[in-house]
Each structure stands twice: as structure tokens, then as C-alpha cells.
Motif scaffolding. Structure first.
Motif, PDB file in Angstrom:
ATOM      1  N   ASN A 191       0.855  -1.180   0.000  1.00  0.00           N
ATOM      2  CA  ASN A 191       0.000   0.000   0.000  1.00  0.00           C
ATOM      3  C   ASN A 191       0.894   1.233   0.000  1.00  0.00           C
ATOM      4  O   ASN A 191       2.032   1.193   0.454  1.00  0.00           O
ATOM      5  CB  ASN A 191      -0.918   0.002   1.219  1.00  0.00           C
ATOM      6  N   SER A 192       0.351   2.317  -0.513  1.00  0.00           N
ATOM      7  CA  SER A 192       1.132   3.548  -0.668  1.00  0.00           C
ATOM      8  C   SER A 192       1.755   3.977   0.658  1.00  0.00           C
ATOM      9  O   SER A 192       1.056   4.103   1.669  1.00  0.00           O
ATOM     10  CB  SER A 192       0.226   4.654  -1.209  1.00  0.00           C
ATOM     11  N   GLY A 193       3.061   4.174   0.648  1.00  0.00           N
ATOM     12  CA  GLY A 193       3.753   4.646   1.838  1.00  0.00           C
ATOM     13  C   GLY A 193       3.951   3.606   2.925  1.00  0.00           C
ATOM     14  O   GLY A 193       4.333   3.951   4.046  1.00  0.00           O
ATOM     15  N   ARG A 194       3.702   2.343   2.599  1.00  0.00           N
ATOM     16  CA  ARG A 194       3.809   1.290   3.605  1.00  0.00           C
ATOM     17  C   ARG A 194       4.826   0.232   3.184  1.00  0.00           C
ATOM     18  O   ARG A 194       5.368   0.253   2.074  1.00  0.00           O
ATOM     19  CB  ARG A 194       2.441   0.614   3.809  1.00  0.00           C
ATOM     20  N   GLY A 195       5.088  -0.698   4.074  1.00  0.00           N
ATOM     21  CA  GLY A 195       5.966  -1.811   3.741  1.00  0.00           C
ATOM     22  C   GLY A 195       5.227  -2.884   2.960  1.00  0.00           C
ATOM     23  O   GLY A 195       4.013  -2.837   2.810  1.00  0.00           O
ATOM     24  N   LEU A 196       5.965  -3.847   2.461  1.00  0.00           N
ATOM     25  CA  LEU A 196       5.354  -4.932   1.699  1.00  0.00           C
ATOM     26  C   LEU A 196       4.750  -5.957   2.645  1.00  0.00           C
ATOM     27  O   LEU A 196       5.295  -6.231   3.716  1.00  0.00           O
ATOM     28  CB  LEU A 196       6.392  -5.622   0.807  1.00  0.00           C
ATOM     29  N   VAL A 197       3.656  -6.524   2.198  1.00  0.00           N
ATOM     30  CA  VAL A 197       2.959  -7.547   2.971  1.00  0.00           C
ATOM     31  C   VAL A 197       2.856  -8.810   2.123  1.00  0.00           C
ATOM     32  O   VAL A 197       2.438  -8.756   0.965  1.00  0.00           O
ATOM     33  CB  VAL A 197       1.548  -7.068   3.391  1.00  0.00           C
ATOM     34  N   HIS A 198       3.237  -9.927   2.719  1.00  0.00           N
ATOM     35  CA  HIS A 198       3.202 -11.194   2.001  1.00  0.00           C
ATOM     36  C   HIS A 198       1.765 -11.632   1.740  1.00  0.00           C
ATOM     37  O   HIS A 198       0.905 -11.551   2.625  1.00  0.00           O
ATOM     38  CB  HIS A 198       3.915 -12.254   2.850  1.00  0.00           C
ATOM     39  N   LEU A 199       1.512 -12.087   0.514  1.00  0.00           N
ATOM     40  CA  LEU A 199       0.179 -12.577   0.153  1.00  0.00           C
ATOM     41  C   LEU A 199       0.150 -14.098   0.045  1.00  0.00           C
ATOM     42  O   LEU A 199      -0.710 -14.755   0.630  1.00  0.00           O
ATOM     43  CB  LEU A 199      -0.260 -11.977  -1.186  1.00  0.00           C
ATOM     44  N   GLY A 236      13.969 -18.364   8.003  1.00  0.00           N
ATOM     45  CA  GLY A 236      15.173 -18.994   7.507  1.00  0.00           C
ATOM     46  C   GLY A 236      15.789 -18.169   6.402  1.00  0.00           C
ATOM     47  O   GLY A 236      15.237 -17.159   5.974  1.00  0.00           O
ATOM     48  N   ALA A 237      16.924 -18.613   5.915  1.00  0.00           N
ATOM     49  CA  ALA A 237      17.584 -17.939   4.800  1.00  0.00           C
ATOM     50  C   ALA A 237      17.190 -18.642   3.506  1.00  0.00           C
ATOM     51  O   ALA A 237      16.495 -19.638   3.515  1.00  0.00           O
ATOM     52  CB  ALA A 237      19.096 -17.991   4.998  1.00  0.00           C
ATOM     53  N   GLY A 238      17.624 -18.110   2.410  1.00  0.00           N
ATOM     54  CA  GLY A 238      17.443 -18.789   1.137  1.00  0.00           C
ATOM     55  C   GLY A 238      16.111 -18.585   0.473  1.00  0.00           C
ATOM     56  O   GLY A 238      15.805 -19.246  -0.513  1.00  0.00           O
ATOM     57  N   GLY A 239      15.308 -17.668   0.999  1.00  0.00           N
ATOM     58  CA  GLY A 239      14.053 -17.379   0.322  1.00  0.00           C
ATOM     59  C   GLY A 239      13.014 -18.479   0.432  1.00  0.00           C
ATOM     60  O   GLY A 239      12.101 -18.569  -0.390  1.00  0.00           O
ATOM     61  N   THR A 240      13.138 -19.330   1.448  1.00  0.00           N
ATOM     62  CA  THR A 240      12.187 -20.436   1.575  1.00  0.00           C
ATOM     63  C   THR A 240      10.870 -20.026   2.196  1.00  0.00           C
ATOM     64  O   THR A 240       9.898 -20.764   2.109  1.00  0.00           O
ATOM     65  CB  THR A 240      12.801 -21.562   2.424  1.00  0.00           C
ATOM     66  N   GLY A 241      10.848 -18.888   2.848  1.00  0.00           N
ATOM     67  CA  GLY A 241       9.621 -18.469   3.510  1.00  0.00           C
ATOM     68  C   GLY A 241       9.364 -16.999   3.280  1.00  0.00           C
ATOM     69  O   GLY A 241      10.112 -16.305   2.615  1.00  0.00           O
ATOM     70  N   GLU A 242       8.269 -16.547   3.867  1.00  0.00           N
ATOM     71  CA  GLU A 242       7.874 -15.173   3.637  1.00  0.00           C
ATOM     72  C   GLU A 242       8.756 -14.198   4.389  1.00  0.00           C
ATOM     73  O   GLU A 242       9.307 -14.519   5.446  1.00  0.00           O
ATOM     74  CB  GLU A 242       6.412 -14.970   4.022  1.00  0.00           C
ATOM     75  N   LEU A 243       8.840 -13.007   3.814  1.00  0.00           N
ATOM     76  CA  LEU A 243       9.544 -11.917   4.464  1.00  0.00           C
ATOM     77  C   LEU A 243       8.547 -11.014   5.158  1.00  0.00           C
ATOM     78  O   LEU A 243       7.449 -10.755   4.648  1.00  0.00           O
ATOM     79  CB  LEU A 243      10.312 -11.089   3.427  1.00  0.00           C
ATOM     80  N   PHE A 244       8.937 -10.522   6.312  1.00  0.00           N
ATOM     81  CA  PHE A 244       8.147  -9.541   7.040  1.00  0.00           C
ATOM     82  C   PHE A 244       8.894  -8.216   6.941  1.00  0.00           C
ATOM     83  O   PHE A 244      10.070  -8.139   7.320  1.00  0.00           O
ATOM     84  CB  PHE A 244       7.997  -9.957   8.506  1.00  0.00           C
ATOM     85  N   PHE A 245       8.199  -7.210   6.427  1.00  0.00           N
ATOM     86  CA  PHE A 245       8.834  -5.924   6.175  1.00  0.00           C
ATOM     87  C   PHE A 245       8.485  -4.900   7.239  1.00  0.00           C
ATOM     88  O   PHE A 245       7.393  -4.899   7.808  1.00  0.00           O
ATOM     89  CB  PHE A 245       8.385  -5.367   4.820  1.00  0.00           C
ATOM     90  N   GLY A 246       9.444  -3.995   7.468  1.00  0.00           N
ATOM     91  CA  GLY A 246       9.147  -2.800   8.242  1.00  0.00           C
ATOM     92  C   GLY A 246       8.420  -1.791   7.365  1.00  0.00           C
ATOM     93  O   GLY A 246       8.166  -2.045   6.184  1.00  0.00           O
ATOM     94  N   GLU A 247       8.094  -0.659   7.946  1.00  0.00           N
ATOM     95  CA  GLU A 247       7.321   0.344   7.229  1.00  0.00           C
ATOM     96  C   GLU A 247       8.169   1.246   6.340  1.00  0.00           C
ATOM     97  O   GLU A 247       7.635   2.081   5.610  1.00  0.00           O
ATOM     98  CB  GLU A 247       6.541   1.215   8.222  1.00  0.00           C
ATOM     99  N   GLY A 248       9.474   1.081   6.415  1.00  0.00           N
ATOM    100  CA  GLY A 248      10.357   1.845   5.536  1.00  0.00           C
ATOM    101  C   GLY A 248      10.887   3.107   6.190  1.00  0.00           C
ATOM    102  O   GLY A 248      10.267   3.686   7.085  1.00  0.00           O
TER     103      GLY A 248
END
Lengths: 109, 114
Positions: A38-46, B96-108
Motif C-alpha cells: 500500500n502507498s507509503g507502507r511496507g510490503l505484505v506477504h500474500l 530462515g535464509a534462502g528465500g524459503t519463507g515469507e519476508l516480514f517488512f518494516g514500514e520503511g
């Protein structure tokens, strides 16, 4: 190194319509993931789809994977205004995770 | 509780300055990442650490130096900032490493270099 390429770059649809986005990649992979931003936010896994899977569903999302064509598609059914966002595919090869440039989806109420 | 938190959210600075962005995750993940998203939304991986060890170091100028004091933290220090460093920097973590699972991102963290 960029791996995934989403297509189209931008998509505008009416609420209630379906939205389809495509992703092409270059090297062999173990899995492919789709994310929403979403605009201005981090990525969310789908959703994550493994190389030995052809189709996966999660709520209104349907993802397909064709490893022979090195492509994947994301279908959002019965779209809502809240689905307005950028959608990215990501692969675990050559370097985890490599993202494409995204598809910007606008859902008009 | 925020799973992946990064500070500051906004950073405006002059060319030539040095700045740091901090990232913390409370998910118990082993792997952490830094990504750079440019004005065209292209998301590029910069670094990845697994249990405090550097495992991915993409072609990034030496002015960028990641530091992981423990597996819950991954900070990014940037020396001698340039105009081209203006971007949104995202921290992420995965089990884990290697792209096996989902990434959780911060807000930037939006960095603007003037």
C-alpha cells in the motif's frame, strides 16, 4: 540483479471486477511469492507457491505458476477499493528474494 | 507489537553527511535484510544477515555498512551521503535464509539527500 517482471505496469479496474497480474522470471526457482504494498507502507506477504505446485488459492486470491514458461499470475477476484496497491512477485533465485518492479492496481469504487 | 520496526521513518540530510537507520524484529527470526526502493518502486536487495553473519552483499557502494549486533537487530550506516542515495530503505526478516519463507517488512525509512 532483477529477476521478476510484472505485467502490466499499471492496471485500473472497477470495483467488483477481477484483476490479473503476470510475472515472468529468468532462472529456475524453488518458489515464487506475491506481495502487496500500500502507498507509503511496507510490503505484505500474500501467497507463496512452490515450483512443484501449479495453482494456489487464498481467499479472493488465485496464483498460478508455469515453470516451463517461467511465469506466474495473480488473480484477485471481486476487487474492492481496498485492493488498490502495488503488487510484486519475488523469486528465491538467483538471490533471495529478488523482486520485480510491481504492478500498480487501482480499483475505482 | 510491531513485528519489524525501523527508525527513523523520515530522514532529511545534506550531501556528505553520515546517517544510520536502525531495524529491530521481535519475531525470533534468524535472517534479516535491507532493501532499497527507488522512485520507480524498484525494490533491490542490498544485504542479508543470518544469525549475525553476512550472507548476501549485493553490489552496494562501500559507503553502506550494515551492522548486526545480535540476530534481532540489523542497522544500516551510510557514509558520505550522495543525492542518488535518496530512496526508501526497507528492513525485513524471515525465519530462515534462502528465500524459503515469507519476508516480514518494516514500514520503511524515507531518506532524502539534499
Amino acid at each position: 540483479s532483477q529477476q521478476g517482471e510484472e505485467d502490466p505496469q499499471a492496471l485500473s479496474i472497477q470495483e467488483g471486477e477481477n484483476a490479473t497480474m503476470n510475472c515472468s522470471y529468468k532462472t529456475s526457482i524453488n518458489n515464487l511469492q506475491w506481495y502487496r504494498q500500500n502507498s507509503g507502507r511496507g510490503l505484505v506477504h500474500l501467497i507463496l507457491i512452490r515450483s512443484n505446485e501449479r495453482e494456489k488459492h487464498s481467499g479472493r486470491l488465485r496464483v498460478t505458476l508455469d515453470t516451463s514458461k517461467k511465469s506466474s499470475s495473480l488473480l484477485i477476484t471481486a476487487s474492492r477499493a481496498a485492493d488498490t496497491a502495488s503488487y510484486f512477485c519475488a523469486t528465491d533465485r538467483p538471490t533471495p528474494l529478488v523482486f520485480g518492479k510491481g504492478t500498480r492496481l487501482s480499483v475505482i469504487a | 507489537d510491531t513485528a519489524v520496526s525501523q527508525t527513523p521513518k523520515y530522514l532529511v540530510t545534506q550531501m556528505g553527511n553520515d546517517k544510520s537507520i536502525k531495524c529491530e524484529q521481535n519475531l525470533g527470526h534468524d535472517t534479516m535484510y535491507w532493501y532499497k526502493q527507488d522512485s520507480k518502486k524498484f525494490l533491490k536487495i542490498m544485504f542479508s544477515y543470518n544469525n549475525k553473519e553476512l550472507i548476501i552483499n549485493e553490489t552496494v557502494p562501500n559507503r553502506f555498512s550494515p551492522k548486526s549486533p545480535d540476530k534481532a537487530h540489523l542497522n544500516l550506516h551510510i557514509n558520505s551521503l550522495e543525492l542518488g542515495d535518496s530512496a526508501v530503505y526497507f528492513c525485513a526478516s524471515s525465519l530462515g535464509a534462502g528465500g524459503t519463507g515469507e519476508l516480514f517488512f518494516g514500514e520503511g525509512s524515507r531518506l532524502t539527500v539534499l
